[in-house]
Each structure stands twice: as structure tokens, then as C-alpha cells.
Design a protein around this motif. Structure first.
Motif, short mmCIF file in Angstrom:
data_model
loop_
_atom_site.label_atom_id
_atom_site.label_comp_id
_atom_site.label_asym_id
_atom_site.label_seq_id
_atom_site.Cartn_x
_atom_site.Cartn_y
_atom_site.Cartn_z
N SER A 1 69.41 83.73 -13.60
CA SER A 1 70.40 84.98 -13.42
C SER A 1 69.63 86.33 -13.88
O SER A 1 69.17 86.12 -15.28
N TRP A 2 69.55 87.35 -13.07
CA TRP A 2 68.71 88.43 -13.70
C TRP A 2 68.98 89.60 -12.90
O TRP A 2 69.72 89.63 -11.62
N ALA A 3 68.83 90.87 -13.27
CA ALA A 3 69.14 92.20 -12.39
C ALA A 3 68.12 93.16 -12.82
O ALA A 3 67.91 93.03 -14.40
N VAL A 4 67.66 94.10 -12.38
CA VAL A 4 66.50 95.18 -12.85
C VAL A 4 67.23 96.50 -12.18
O VAL A 4 67.38 96.40 -10.94
N PRO B 1 66.20 106.44 -3.64
CA PRO B 1 67.28 106.73 -4.64
C PRO B 1 67.37 105.53 -5.73
O PRO B 1 66.53 104.77 -5.64
N ALA B 2 68.36 105.54 -6.76
CA ALA B 2 68.43 104.48 -7.59
C ALA B 2 68.92 103.36 -7.07
O ALA B 2 69.56 103.42 -6.21
N PHE B 3 68.48 102.12 -7.54
CA PHE B 3 68.82 100.76 -6.93
C PHE B 3 68.62 99.66 -7.73
O PHE B 3 68.21 99.79 -8.85
N THR B 4 69.17 98.84 -7.54
CA THR B 4 69.16 97.50 -8.38
C THR B 4 69.06 96.16 -7.42
O THR B 4 69.35 95.98 -6.24
N LEU B 5 67.83 95.46 -8.12
CA LEU B 5 67.29 94.24 -7.46
C LEU B 5 67.78 93.18 -8.39
O LEU B 5 67.62 93.19 -9.65
N SER B 6 68.13 92.12 -7.77
CA SER B 6 68.93 91.03 -8.50
C SER B 6 69.20 89.72 -8.20
O SER B 6 69.04 89.51 -6.70
N PRO C 1 73.58 91.15 -16.53
CA PRO C 1 73.40 92.66 -16.92
C PRO C 1 72.07 92.99 -16.56
O PRO C 1 71.12 92.44 -16.84
N PRO C 2 71.80 94.38 -15.90
CA PRO C 2 70.71 94.85 -15.59
C PRO C 2 69.70 95.32 -16.38
O PRO C 2 70.20 95.85 -17.65
N VAL C 3 68.21 95.16 -16.40
CA VAL C 3 67.38 95.74 -17.21
C VAL C 3 67.13 96.94 -16.73
O VAL C 3 66.91 97.14 -15.46
#
Length: 282
Positions: free
Chosen positions: A11-14, A56-61, A67-69
């Protein structure tokens, strides 16, 4: 072009803040979730190519919540080594190559403004072959690997543009270049911006009637032909005024204006300030 290998396990998110420049992601192995601000999250998998013209801002997970880094893309761009998220040990569930393009061309702002917010290409055999080659260069670096990887990513970009243009891309430069007849006119317009182009001349190059050319260009590119030409001329003028230190009269001539005053009026109307004032800005 610069890039980083990114991998994740468990489980990860950045979370990347807004970058504002063209960037890309190539999924080498596995799958993950891409959530771009203002858009529904999309699953991306091995062989997929994603281009964000303005990033734009984005999240890779991972698909499991985490919880995102938070990262600043300017701080990690082009760093050495693999960026690992989630569990630090073991074979990753996902490996990708993420990076950005540095344009040497005139005002890339005009180009990226005519592209979709996100270009996502999947299921392309040619792209998959290029992705595999990029993965091999990233997994087992050899002398010249950085150069090879850079050239391969450039080829990936071209192939992605072709695939997107042939598909259901929204109005913009991709749609225009994807239309064989409009592409002829666009290439000539870009190459000879100083010419006093008319709708009739461009329509003739595209082998279309004047009315059909105008309607087709406007529908596919998203702006009328003369409005596109004006924007392109102003983009080049901005670059020349800043980079080359040319006189306003010389810039006017290079972008197709017969008089300095006509150019100055058009520039001020389009940019919001006179050419001479723009040239003096830091």
C-alpha cells in the motif's frame, strides 16, 4: 528529457504538486492508480503511456488506500536511482518511468495549450515494444544508456501523439495533425510563418475548398485558421524579443508583418503590452 524510475509495493501513494511543464509516465511492469486533479482516477498498467502537457497536481498510488507522500517535482526531477514507495524490500508490484520534456522549440506554451489535459495511450503494440526497450535500458544500465533512454522516450512521445490523434482526442493540435490534409497546411504554416497566408492558400495546400477547410480546421484544431496563425506568430515574436535581442522592426518582419506599427498593435492586443516593453522584462 529527464526521468526517474519509480516503483511501489504493498500500500503506497505519492502526491506530486503542480509542475506546469510537459511530463510523462511509462508503466514498465504491474499496475497502479493515477488520479489527476479535476479528473476521475484511472488505472494504468504495463505498456501504457501517459502524457500530461501541463502537469497539474496528481497522485500515483496502489489500489489499496494509503497516506500519500508529498513531493515537489522540481526537487526529484532527474535524480539518480530508483524512487521506491511502500514496502522497501521485495519485488515491486509496479515499476514505471516518470519524467519531463524540456522543449527547445519556440514557446511550448502554445503547443501544450492545444493538447488535451491528459493523453493516455494503451493497447498499442508499437508503444509496448518501445516501453520494453526503455525498461531494459532502465533495468540494466550500460554505457550510453542515458542517451538511448532519452531517444526512446522521444520516439514514445511521437508514437503516443500518433495514437492519440488517430483516436478520440478532443479538438486541438493533435486532432489537426491527425488529419492528413490539415497536417499539410499546419506544417507549411509552421515552417513559413512569415508568409502572408490566406485561407485560400492554406485550403489549396490541404486540397480542400475554402469553406470545407475553414470548418474542418476550426472543428478539429479548436480555433479558426487565422486565429491559430496569429497565436503562432505572437509565440514566435515573444521568443525572438526575449532571446535574440532583435529590434522590433526585425521581429515584425520575421513573423510576417509588413510594418512595425501593425505588428506592435497586434502584439499589444494579443499579449497585453507593447513589444519593446515585453523585450525589457526580466
Amino acid at each position: 528529457m529527464f526521468a526517474n524510475v519509480i516503483s511501489g509495493k504493498g500500500s503506497w501513494a505519492v502526491r506530486y504538486s503542480e509542475y506546469g511543464k510537459p511530463s510523462f509516465c511509462i508503466v514498465l511492469d504491474g499496475r497502479c492508480l493515477l488520479a489527476i486533479d479535476g479528473h476521475q482516477p484511472v488505472a494504468i498498467g504495463a505498456g501504457d503511456f501517459v502524457l500530461l502537457p501541463t502537469t497539474p497536481a496528481f497522485t500515483l498510488s496502489s489500489f489499496a488506500p494509503a497516506p500519500p507522500v508529498h513531493l515537489d517535482p522540481d526537487q526529484v526531477a532527474g535524480g539518480q536511482g530508483e524512487l521506491r514507495y511502500g514496502e522497501p524490500e521485495g519485488e515491486p508490484d509496479m515499476r514505471s518511468l516518470g519524467g519531463a520534456f524540456v522543449f527547445d522549440c519556440v514557446d511550448p506554451g502554445l503547443l501544450v495549450s492545444l493538447l488535451p489535459i491528459v493523453v493516455h495511450v494503451q493497447g498499442s503494440a508499437r508503444l509496448s515494444q518501445l516501453v520494453q526497450m526503455v525498461g531494459e535500458e532502465s533495468a540494466d544500465p550500460k554505457p550510453g544508456s542515458e542517451f538511448m533512454r532519452s531517444r526512446l522516450v522521444e520516439l514514445l512521445l511521437v508514437e503516443a501523439m500518433r495514437a492519440a490523434a488517430a483516436g478520440s482526442a478532443p479538438p486541438g493540435l493533435l486532432r489537426g495533425l491527425g488529419d492528413e490534409r490539415l497536417a499539410r497546411a499546419l506544417r507549411q504554416l509552421h515552417a513559413q510563418v512569415e508568409r502572408p497566408w490566406t485561407i485560400d492558400q492554406l485550403a489549396k495546400i490541404a486540397a480542400l475548398s475554402r469553406s470545407v477547410f475553414f470548418e474542418r480546421f476550426t472543428r478539429r484544431v479548436g480555433v479558426a485558421p487565422m486565429a491559430y496563425l496569429l497565436a503562432w506568430r505572437m509565440a514566435i515574436a515573444k521568443e525572438l524579443l526575449r532571446a535574440d535581442g532583435l529590434a522590433v522592426s526585425e521581429v515584425a518582419e520575421r513573423v510576417g508583418y509588413g510594418s512595425t506599427s501593425a505588428f506592435s498593435v497586434a502584439f499589444a492586443r494579443h499579449v497585453g503590452q507593447s513589444p519593446s516593453r515585453y523585450a525589457r522584462m526580466d
